[in-house]
Design an enzyme around this catalytic site. Sequence first.
Site, short mmCIF file in Angstrom:
data_model
loop_
_atom_site.label_atom_id
_atom_site.label_comp_id
_atom_site.label_asym_id
_atom_site.label_seq_id
_atom_site.Cartn_x
_atom_site.Cartn_y
_atom_site.Cartn_z
N GLU A 130 0.62 -1.43 -0.17
CA GLU A 130 0.12 0.07 0.04
C GLU A 130 1.02 1.25 -0.64
O GLU A 130 0.52 2.21 -0.75
CB GLU A 130 -0.16 0.20 0.75
CG GLU A 130 -1.76 -1.31 1.10
CD GLU A 130 -2.73 -1.32 -0.30
OE1 GLU A 130 -3.44 -0.90 -0.74
OE2 GLU A 130 -3.18 -2.65 -0.56
N HIS A 184 2.21 2.27 -3.22
CA HIS A 184 1.13 2.35 -4.02
C HIS A 184 0.91 4.50 -3.97
O HIS A 184 0.69 4.86 -4.44
CB HIS A 184 -0.49 2.00 -3.53
CG HIS A 184 -0.90 1.23 -4.58
ND1 HIS A 184 -0.31 0.62 -5.63
CD2 HIS A 184 -1.64 -0.31 -3.67
CE1 HIS A 184 -1.15 -0.41 -6.10
NE2 HIS A 184 -1.75 -0.82 -5.33
N CYS A 193 7.54 -9.94 -6.77
CA CYS A 193 7.29 -9.05 -5.51
C CYS A 193 6.38 -8.62 -5.30
O CYS A 193 4.95 -8.87 -5.26
CB CYS A 193 7.35 -7.74 -7.48
SG CYS A 193 7.08 -6.44 -6.91
N CYS A 244 10.35 -5.91 -7.02
CA CYS A 244 11.07 -6.29 -7.75
C CYS A 244 12.41 -5.01 -8.10
O CYS A 244 12.19 -4.19 -7.57
CB CYS A 244 10.99 -6.61 -9.04
SG CYS A 244 9.89 -5.67 -10.11
N CYS A 251 9.86 -2.18 -9.43
CA CYS A 251 10.36 -1.21 -8.95
C CYS A 251 10.29 -0.50 -7.75
O CYS A 251 10.21 0.72 -8.09
CB CYS A 251 8.28 -2.82 -7.81
SG CYS A 251 6.87 -2.89 -8.69
#
Length: 187
Positions: free
Chosen positions: A128, A131, A143, A162, A165
């Site tokens: 979260e 995000h 991931c 990963c 990201c």
Amino acid sequence: MTVFELISLGFYNLKLINVIENFITEVFQSEVIILPQTQVPSDYKNIYRGQYDGFKLLRWSSNLKRLESSILVGLADVDAYVLGLNFIFGIADPKSRVALVFLERLKEAEGLQGVKFITRVKKEVLHEVGHVLGLRHCSNKKCVMVFSNSIYDTDFKEFKYCGSCYGFLIHSGFSVNPKYSLGEVIS
Ligand SMILES: [Zn+2]
Ligand SMILES: [Zn+2]
């Protein structure tokens, strides 16, 4: 440096809060402010579903923040949903910088004290917060940003980003401990 605010909603578990506080500090190398625990407004519960409306909780919890620029991480001991999904493990809003994790489904076969439970909470917190920091869902099953359809998906993924990201976060200027990257940074 990003400051985090951490709050427990609807439960009191000092051990869990301490573990997550230390975890956030270690991953994002930032300060964590612990807010006093508070109850979740019961009128956000959909009486037909017996679950809380994730978007309502998200909007409500953004008012709990003390600093506008901080990232609020809320751990809520409820089961929540959004329209179109049976349930959600968490929800986030990059605009208000709020990340909520819902504990009810993470307790499955574990309870509030289990080691696996705490690992699941860590994964959902990273997801979260990812995000909030602008990451979308990832196709890499290991991931932490992969979408979890079930607790099995959550158990399968790592509490790491990963390379791609992780690279996104670093290039966006966030400081993330390299220990929490799955592999080579792809830019
Ligand atoms: Zn997600
Ligand atoms: Zn990824």
